[in-house]
Scaffold this motif. Structure first.
Motif, PDB file in Angstrom:
ATOM      1  N   LYS A 249       0.895  -1.131  -0.048  1.00  0.00           N
ATOM      2  CA  LYS A 249      -0.093  -0.058  -0.157  1.00  0.00           C
ATOM      3  C   LYS A 249       0.955   1.289   0.102  1.00  0.00           C
ATOM      4  O   LYS A 249       0.377   2.301  -0.689  1.00  0.00           O
ATOM      5  CB  LYS A 249      -1.033  -0.066   1.229  1.00  0.00           C
ATOM      6  CG  LYS A 249      -1.905   1.107   1.209  1.00  0.00           C
ATOM      7  CD  LYS A 249      -2.806   1.131   0.138  1.00  0.00           C
ATOM      8  CE  LYS A 249      -3.955   2.171   0.468  1.00  0.00           C
ATOM      9  NZ  LYS A 249      -4.844   2.210  -0.970  1.00  0.00           N
ATOM     10  N   ALA A 250       1.995   1.241   0.484  1.00  0.00           N
ATOM     11  CA  ALA A 250       2.876   2.448   0.579  1.00  0.00           C
ATOM     12  C   ALA A 250       3.330   2.773  -0.805  1.00  0.00           C
ATOM     13  O   ALA A 250       3.768   3.619  -1.052  1.00  0.00           O
ATOM     14  CB  ALA A 250       4.113   2.019   1.566  1.00  0.00           C
ATOM     15  N   PHE A 251       3.315   1.978  -1.778  1.00  0.00           N
ATOM     16  CA  PHE A 251       3.784   2.315  -3.052  1.00  0.00           C
ATOM     17  C   PHE A 251       2.450   2.736  -3.968  1.00  0.00           C
ATOM     18  O   PHE A 251       2.653   2.945  -5.083  1.00  0.00           O
ATOM     19  CB  PHE A 251       4.453   1.105  -3.662  1.00  0.00           C
ATOM     20  CG  PHE A 251       5.654   0.745  -3.029  1.00  0.00           C
ATOM     21  CD1 PHE A 251       6.793   1.277  -3.198  1.00  0.00           C
ATOM     22  CD2 PHE A 251       5.707  -0.505  -2.166  1.00  0.00           C
ATOM     23  CE1 PHE A 251       7.999   0.855  -2.751  1.00  0.00           C
ATOM     24  CE2 PHE A 251       6.806  -0.917  -1.668  1.00  0.00           C
ATOM     25  CZ  PHE A 251       8.180  -0.347  -1.918  1.00  0.00           C
ATOM     26  N   ASP A 252       1.537   2.781  -3.486  1.00  0.00           N
ATOM     27  CA  ASP A 252       0.300   3.022  -4.247  1.00  0.00           C
ATOM     28  C   ASP A 252      -0.230   4.345  -4.189  1.00  0.00           C
ATOM     29  O   ASP A 252      -0.517   5.085  -3.228  1.00  0.00           O
ATOM     30  CB  ASP A 252      -1.094   2.145  -3.421  1.00  0.00           C
ATOM     31  CG  ASP A 252      -2.313   2.289  -4.253  1.00  0.00           C
ATOM     32  OD1 ASP A 252      -2.363   2.535  -5.133  1.00  0.00           O
ATOM     33  OD2 ASP A 252      -3.236   2.265  -3.551  1.00  0.00           O
ATOM     34  N   LYS A 253      -0.191   5.049  -5.567  1.00  0.00           N
ATOM     35  CA  LYS A 253      -0.549   6.374  -5.717  1.00  0.00           C
ATOM     36  C   LYS A 253      -1.810   6.547  -6.397  1.00  0.00           C
ATOM     37  O   LYS A 253      -2.273   7.748  -6.485  1.00  0.00           O
ATOM     38  CB  LYS A 253       0.781   7.108  -6.410  1.00  0.00           C
ATOM     39  CG  LYS A 253       1.925   6.753  -5.998  1.00  0.00           C
ATOM     40  CD  LYS A 253       2.358   7.199  -4.472  1.00  0.00           C
ATOM     41  CE  LYS A 253       3.797   6.970  -4.056  1.00  0.00           C
ATOM     42  NZ  LYS A 253       3.955   7.012  -2.552  1.00  0.00           N
ATOM     43  N   ASN A 254      -2.257   5.745  -6.803  1.00  0.00           N
ATOM     44  CA  ASN A 254      -3.528   5.651  -7.536  1.00  0.00           C
ATOM     45  C   ASN A 254      -4.748   5.100  -7.131  1.00  0.00           C
ATOM     46  O   ASN A 254      -5.881   4.518  -7.917  1.00  0.00           O
ATOM     47  CB  ASN A 254      -3.309   5.405  -8.962  1.00  0.00           C
ATOM     48  CG  ASN A 254      -2.549   6.347  -9.703  1.00  0.00           C
ATOM     49  OD1 ASN A 254      -2.405   7.557  -9.792  1.00  0.00           O
ATOM     50  ND2 ASN A 254      -1.106   5.734 -10.026  1.00  0.00           N
ATOM     51  N   GLY A 255      -4.972   4.120  -5.989  1.00  0.00           N
ATOM     52  CA  GLY A 255      -5.975   3.684  -5.400  1.00  0.00           C
ATOM     53  C   GLY A 255      -6.021   2.273  -5.730  1.00  0.00           C
ATOM     54  O   GLY A 255      -7.154   1.775  -6.088  1.00  0.00           O
TER      55      GLY A 255
END
Length: 408
Positions: free
Chosen positions: A227-233
């Motif tokens: 989740k820490a690498f998730d920028k776009n949901g």
């Protein structure tokens, strides 16, 4: 006079999804002193004392004995946001949905994303209860092998590109446990986590990150959650207190884009997760019990892990086992001529409960494996349980022959 019976002769008109899915009957143990090395139960001696928190929650009966709010108590959602912040996750209350454990969350995700026949990516092997839930959703599986860094993202990319080039439907979801994976106990590398998010963006699927064991760490440094690498949901993160406090509390959560949270909430059929249990968990987060319990449990389970590996070395020659840096489980490679299902049956006759690795594959397993849990039994029980397992294993091995011991 007719004798009463608990077995009906009625012919029921089952739904298609229920025709071949029957829970096993609760049977008496074949041995009077069964040692549990199969299920991932919490260690009884370290279960937290929640009496003060329960009494305080009972004083708030206007809140705790009513139906709960659909999304969960605001105090608990805020406490979960603070807990996630320790891992570098930025979230707000609107990103959090309280549920009845992580399996409930996975079921809700299936309800809002999957039509019968939709494809879901899983690791080979993967979490056995995820296989069951996804089967109930009538998903089609795409199984991707793992190595020491977790799911092989290059094999996944090639698979996705081949489906795209052939005009086949692309998968909607990917399910994985990146930290101390159940059943293999592998911790996925940071590079693989970041690559999964890139592939989710490129090939338009959503990642379900189930992370119950992340903080049960014995050695090494943690890497950021997917989740820490998730920028776009693109990532739905699932959490639970089952492994860090007690499974009987039945409190879990979803951290996702608010649009996903609203859809999942609309499919909750429980009238709101128990506010009594939620209020207890709020207090356990706020008074520091969660952090202290994690530290204690991690210290205890490190000893359990070492005891089990030593016992395997002595009593299961010819097998291999991965020594994990955390979690609840060991994944055992058996010699190819040893049938894991038969070994499970014989082990039960010796008085030890274990789980066949066959249950952890969404598709046909490539070999023979066991999943052993060091979480529930103490060191004495672990050593005795592996010794009993060794007797069953030795009998089978004498029938078929086998190689010398090797541990990895």
């Amino acid at each position: 006079m007719n004798q009463p019976t608990n077995q009906s002769t009625q012919r029921y008109r089952w739904a298609k999804r229920a025709r071949d899915t029957v829970a096993p009957s609760v049977a008496a143990a074949a041995h009077g002193n069964l040692i549990e090395l199969g299920g991932g139960y919490d260690f009884p001696d370290t279960l937290p004392d929640i009496v003060p928190e329960a009494m305080a929650a009972a004083e708030l009966k206007r809140e705790t004995l009513q139906y709960g709010p659909l999304y969960g108590l605001e105090d608990l959602r805020d406490a979960i946001v603070d807990y996630l912040c320790q891992d570098g996750i930025t979230a707000t209350r609107e990103n959090i949905l309280v549920v009845n454990g992580a399996k409930h969350a996975l079921d809700l995700a299936c309800r809002v994303f999957l039509e019968p026949g939709d494809s879901v990516i899983v690791a080979a092997p993967t979490y056995m209860n995820a296989v069951r839930i996804l089967n109930h959703a009538e998903a089609h599986f795409i199984s991707i092998p793992q190595d020491a860094e977790g799911m092989d993202t290059e094999i996944l990319r090639d698979c996705l590109q081949a489906r795209h080039d052939a005009g086949e439907p692309l998968p909607k979801l990917l399910f994985d446990m990146p930290d101390f994976h159940n059943p293999t106990a592998i911790a996925m590398s940071a590079a693989r986590r970041e690559r999964l998010v890139e592939l989710a963006t490129d090939y338009d699927f959503v990642i379900i990150e189930d992370d119950p064991y992340r903080h049960i760490r014995f050695d090494g440094e943690p890497v950021p959650p997917i989740k820490a690498f998730d920028k776009n949901g693109r990532v739905i993160s699932l959490g639970t207190v089952s492994k860090i406090l007690a499974p009987g509390l039945r409190i879990g959560w979803v951290n996702a884009d608010p649009a996903i949270i609203r859809r999942m909430a609309s499919h909750k059929s429980d009238g709101g997760t128990s506010p009594l249990l939620q209020r207890i968990v709020v207090q356990l987060f706020r008074n520091g019990t969660v952090g202290r319990h994690i530290a204690t449990l991690s210290s205890v389970l490190r000893v359990h892990r070492d005891a089990m590996i030593d016992a395997i070395r002595e009593h299961l020659p010819g097998t291999s086992v991965y020594s994990p840096n955390g979690g609840y489980f060991l994944w055992i490679w058996l010699p190819p001529q040893i049938d894991a299902d038969e070994l499970v049956r014989r082990a039960a006759n010796e008085g030890v409960s274990i789980i066949s690795g066959r249950l952890c594959f969404a598709e046909e397993p490539p070999g023979s494996f066991l999943r052993l849990a060091y979480s529930f039994s103490g060191t004495t029980g672990i050593v005795e349980g592996v010794k009993r397992l060794g007797r069953a294993y030795a009998a089978m091995r004498s029938e078929v022959g086998g190689p010398t011991n090797r541990l990895v």
